[in-house]
Scaffold this motif. Structure first.
Motif, mmCIF file in Angstrom:
data_model
loop_
_atom_site.group_PDB
_atom_site.id
_atom_site.type_symbol
_atom_site.label_atom_id
_atom_site.label_comp_id
_atom_site.label_asym_id
_atom_site.label_seq_id
_atom_site.Cartn_x
_atom_site.Cartn_y
_atom_site.Cartn_z
ATOM 1 N N SER A 1 1.049 -1.239 -0.084
ATOM 2 C CA SER A 1 -0.310 0.653 0.029
ATOM 3 C C SER A 1 0.358 1.684 -0.166
ATOM 4 C CB SER A 1 -1.027 0.230 1.156
ATOM 5 O OG SER A 1 -0.236 0.150 1.981
ATOM 6 N N THR A 2 0.376 2.321 -0.717
ATOM 7 C CA THR A 2 1.118 3.482 -0.266
ATOM 8 C C THR A 2 1.647 4.205 1.247
ATOM 9 O OG1 THR A 2 -0.808 4.651 -2.020
ATOM 10 C CG2 THR A 2 0.609 6.573 -1.200
ATOM 11 N N GLU A 3 0.620 3.781 1.971
ATOM 12 C CA GLU A 3 0.976 4.590 3.206
ATOM 13 C C GLU A 3 2.021 3.352 4.105
ATOM 14 O OE1 GLU A 3 -2.156 2.846 2.508
ATOM 15 O OE2 GLU A 3 -2.969 4.697 2.377
ATOM 16 N N GLU B 1 4.436 1.479 2.069
ATOM 17 C CA GLU B 1 5.991 2.534 1.193
ATOM 18 C C GLU B 1 6.293 3.934 1.590
ATOM 19 O OE1 GLU B 1 6.334 2.064 -3.147
ATOM 20 O OE2 GLU B 1 4.674 0.129 -2.598
ATOM 21 N N GLU B 2 5.534 4.338 2.468
ATOM 22 C CA GLU B 2 5.884 5.763 2.638
ATOM 23 C C GLU B 2 6.903 5.084 4.226
ATOM 24 O OE1 GLU B 2 2.324 7.896 2.407
ATOM 25 O OE2 GLU B 2 2.350 7.939 0.534
ATOM 26 N N TRP B 3 5.707 4.464 4.708
ATOM 27 C CA TRP B 3 6.212 3.918 6.374
ATOM 28 C C TRP B 3 7.531 3.526 6.574
ATOM 29 C CZ3 TRP B 3 8.045 0.119 9.188
ATOM 30 C CH2 TRP B 3 8.740 0.327 10.210
ATOM 31 N N ARG C 1 9.887 3.669 3.241
ATOM 32 C CA ARG C 1 10.809 5.020 2.927
ATOM 33 C C ARG C 1 11.575 5.944 3.568
ATOM 34 N NH1 ARG C 1 11.600 3.356 -2.465
ATOM 35 N NH2 ARG C 1 9.502 2.701 -3.148
#
Length: 90
Positions: free
Chosen positions: A78-80, A82-84, A86
């Motif tokens: 999920s985008t969330e 991946e952001e977490w 990265r």
């Protein structure tokens, strides 16, 4: 802070006990089926020993793999998530 991958073979009850043990040492973590990503300053060996002890005290056993995560390939998250990841590897 280092990001550690914890892979395990626990059923849902064991996975919950494992996650409870992670909170004792982790700033934060992200849960996936059969694994966790753990943000913690402890070494992979220390985390593995801590988790193994907590699991045994809770009456569970099984395989654990704990390793530092440095350069992951991220596919299908999920985008969330991946952001977490990265944000913690930056």
């Amino acid at each position: 802070m280092p990001l550690l991958l914890v892979a395990h073979d626990q059923a849902p009850d064991g996975a919950t006990a494992l996650e409870d043990a992670v909170w004792q040492l982790a700033e934060s973590h992200l849960t996936f089926p059969g694994s966790l990503l753990v943000e913690s300053a402890v070494s992979p060996r220390y985390l593995a020993e801590h988790l193994r002890g907590a699991m045994r005290r809770a009456g569970y056993d099984g395989a654990l793999l704990v390793t530092a995560l440095a350069d992951p390939t991220l596919l299908g998250l999920s985008t969330e998530a991946e952001e977490w990841i990265r944000a913690r590897l930056a």
